[in-house]
Design a protein around this motif. Structure first.
Motif, short mmCIF file in Angstrom:
data_model
loop_
_atom_site.label_atom_id
_atom_site.label_comp_id
_atom_site.label_asym_id
_atom_site.label_seq_id
_atom_site.Cartn_x
_atom_site.Cartn_y
_atom_site.Cartn_z
N ALA A 33 0.86 -1.19 0.00
CA ALA A 33 0.00 0.00 0.00
C ALA A 33 0.89 1.23 0.00
N LEU A 34 0.50 2.21 -0.80
CA LEU A 34 1.20 3.51 -0.82
C LEU A 34 0.32 4.50 -0.08
N ILE A 35 0.88 5.11 0.96
CA ILE A 35 0.11 6.13 1.67
C ILE A 35 0.94 7.42 1.72
N GLY A 36 0.33 8.46 2.22
CA GLY A 36 1.05 9.73 2.34
C GLY A 36 0.11 10.89 2.08
N PRO A 37 0.48 12.08 2.55
CA PRO A 37 -0.40 13.24 2.39
C PRO A 37 -0.63 13.59 0.92
N SER A 38 -1.66 14.37 0.69
CA SER A 38 -1.97 14.83 -0.66
C SER A 38 -0.75 15.52 -1.27
N GLY A 39 -0.45 15.19 -2.51
CA GLY A 39 0.69 15.81 -3.19
C GLY A 39 2.02 15.13 -2.90
N ALA A 40 1.98 14.03 -2.16
CA ALA A 40 3.23 13.35 -1.78
C ALA A 40 3.92 12.68 -2.96
N GLY A 41 3.14 12.41 -4.02
CA GLY A 41 3.74 11.79 -5.21
C GLY A 41 3.21 10.39 -5.52
N LYS A 42 2.13 9.99 -4.86
CA LYS A 42 1.60 8.63 -5.03
C LYS A 42 1.16 8.37 -6.47
N SER A 43 0.37 9.28 -7.04
CA SER A 43 -0.11 9.08 -8.41
C SER A 43 1.04 9.12 -9.40
N THR A 44 1.97 10.03 -9.18
CA THR A 44 3.13 10.12 -10.08
C THR A 44 3.91 8.80 -10.04
N LEU A 45 4.06 8.25 -8.85
CA LEU A 45 4.78 6.99 -8.72
C LEU A 45 4.03 5.86 -9.44
N LEU A 46 2.72 5.78 -9.25
CA LEU A 46 1.96 4.71 -9.91
C LEU A 46 1.99 4.87 -11.42
N ASN A 47 1.91 6.11 -11.89
CA ASN A 47 2.00 6.33 -13.34
C ASN A 47 3.37 5.96 -13.88
N THR A 48 4.39 6.17 -13.07
CA THR A 48 5.75 5.77 -13.47
C THR A 48 5.83 4.24 -13.53
N LEU A 49 5.26 3.59 -12.51
CA LEU A 49 5.29 2.12 -12.48
C LEU A 49 4.52 1.53 -13.67
N ALA A 50 3.46 2.24 -14.09
CA ALA A 50 2.65 1.76 -15.22
C ALA A 50 3.30 2.06 -16.57
N GLY A 51 4.38 2.82 -16.56
CA GLY A 51 5.05 3.18 -17.82
C GLY A 51 4.37 4.34 -18.52
N ILE A 52 3.47 5.04 -17.82
CA ILE A 52 2.75 6.17 -18.42
C ILE A 52 3.58 7.45 -18.30
N THR A 53 4.22 7.60 -17.16
CA THR A 53 5.08 8.77 -16.91
C THR A 53 6.53 8.33 -16.99
N ALA A 54 7.32 9.06 -17.77
CA ALA A 54 8.75 8.73 -17.88
C ALA A 54 9.52 9.56 -16.87
N PRO A 55 10.30 8.93 -16.01
CA PRO A 55 11.07 9.71 -15.04
C PRO A 55 12.18 10.52 -15.71
N ASN A 56 12.62 11.59 -15.04
CA ASN A 56 13.72 12.39 -15.59
C ASN A 56 15.05 11.67 -15.42
N THR A 57 15.21 11.07 -14.23
CA THR A 57 16.44 10.30 -14.01
C THR A 57 16.09 9.05 -13.23
N GLY A 58 17.02 8.11 -13.21
CA GLY A 58 16.84 6.87 -12.48
C GLY A 58 16.49 5.72 -13.40
N THR A 59 16.47 4.52 -12.83
CA THR A 59 16.14 3.34 -13.64
C THR A 59 14.97 2.59 -13.02
N TYR A 60 14.18 2.00 -13.91
CA TYR A 60 13.04 1.19 -13.49
C TYR A 60 13.09 -0.13 -14.24
#
Ligand SMILES: Nc1ncnc2c1ncn2[C@@H]1O[C@H](COP(=O)(O)OP(=O)(O)OP(=O)(O)O)[C@@H](O)[C@H]1O
Length: 248
Positions: A33-60
């Motif tokens: 489970a991913l928790i955290g306050p609003s704006g913490a980055g949960k949706s961005t992380l899930l979109n990254t995991l889904a391959g919808i959002t491309a990160p600027n740096t790092g590897t997945y």
């Protein structure tokens, strides 16, 4: 080998850093489970995991392969399934067609539609619907089903797609508590039976603790804690949510 391997992922939107040097691994069969306050980055992380959002740096790495190497939709659909809040069903179609849409990635749209008439496909849809308790609704128009039944159709579709990893962004946020529990209980049961891996963001810490064995808390795009549910204390949670408010 972990199924999901994120190393130093950073995602910036204009001047906002949504994910900041984020790293964690998820093994096959884990329920996170991913928790955290609003704006913490949960949706961005899930979109990254889904391959919808491309990160600027790092590897997945997904199942040992960089996500950008999954070029074909059907390859990615075998690895990742996404549950959305609206469940994305086509209301005017019969239930069987929505369930078999889970095969889209594999068969292509036209084959999927034609295949409806093959007995083995009917069997596939019937088996999936049986597991969510809706066998008798195979040919009903989807819009005629109750909200709760429609969510079960979406779960049956996911059973047909059968991805290794299921991602869900606040899938129960708009549901009343009884229905939210129904969806969470059924989804986590199916995921366990199938040996799948689940990563879900939740506003409700209560649900996260009840249904998930590991909780990753995000704050300001960073991992604030990443712990087995049994080790999470009231203090951890107070700090996670209060610090944000005090900073305002
Ligand atoms: N497309 C975008 N353009 C600009 N900023 C964005 C974009 N997407 C997200 N952000 C910003 O990145 C940060 C993280 O957003 P994100 O939606 O991932 O948070 P969240 O934890 O899912 O929040 P919530 O719980 O409210 O849904 C926020 O500050 C948000 O405003």
């Amino acid at each position: 080998m972990p199924l999901i391997e994120l190393n130093n992922i950073t995602k910036q939107f204009e001047r906002k850093i949504a994910l900041s040097s984020l790293s964690f691994h998820v093994k096959k069969g884990e329920m996170v489970a991913l928790i955290g306050p609003s704006g913490a980055g949960k949706s961005t992380l899930l979109n990254t995991l889904a391959g919808i959002t491309a990160p600027n740096t790092g590897t997945y790495l997904l199942d040992g392969v960089p996500i950008q190497h999954y070029k074909k939709r059907k390859e990615l659909a075998k690895k990742i399934g996404v549950i959305r809040q609206q469940f994305d069903l086509i209301a005017s179609l019969p239930v069987i067609q929505n369930v078999l849409a889970g095969r889209l990635g594999e068969w292509g749209f036209f084959k999927s539609m034609l295949s409806l008439f093959l007995p083995q496909d009917k069997q596939l849809a019937a088996n999936a619907l049986n597991r969510v308790g809706l066998l008798d609704k195979l040919y009903d128009q989807t819009s005629k089903l109750s909200g709760g039944e429609q969510q079960r159709v979406a779960l049956a579709r996911l059973l047909v797609q059968s991805p290794a990893v299921i991602l869900a962004d606040e899938p129960v946020a708009s549901l009343d508590p009884a229905r939210a529990e129904d969806v969470l209980a059924m989804l986590t049961k199916l995921v366990k039976e199938e040996g799948q891996t689940l990563v879900m963001s939740l506003h409700s810490v209560e649900y996260a603790k009840k249904y998930f064995s590991r909780i990753i808390a995000l704050r300001d795009g960073e991992v604030f804690f990443d712990l087995p549910t049994s080790e999470i204390t009231k203090e951890h949670l107070a700090e996670l949510y209060l610090l944000k408010e005090m900073a305002l």
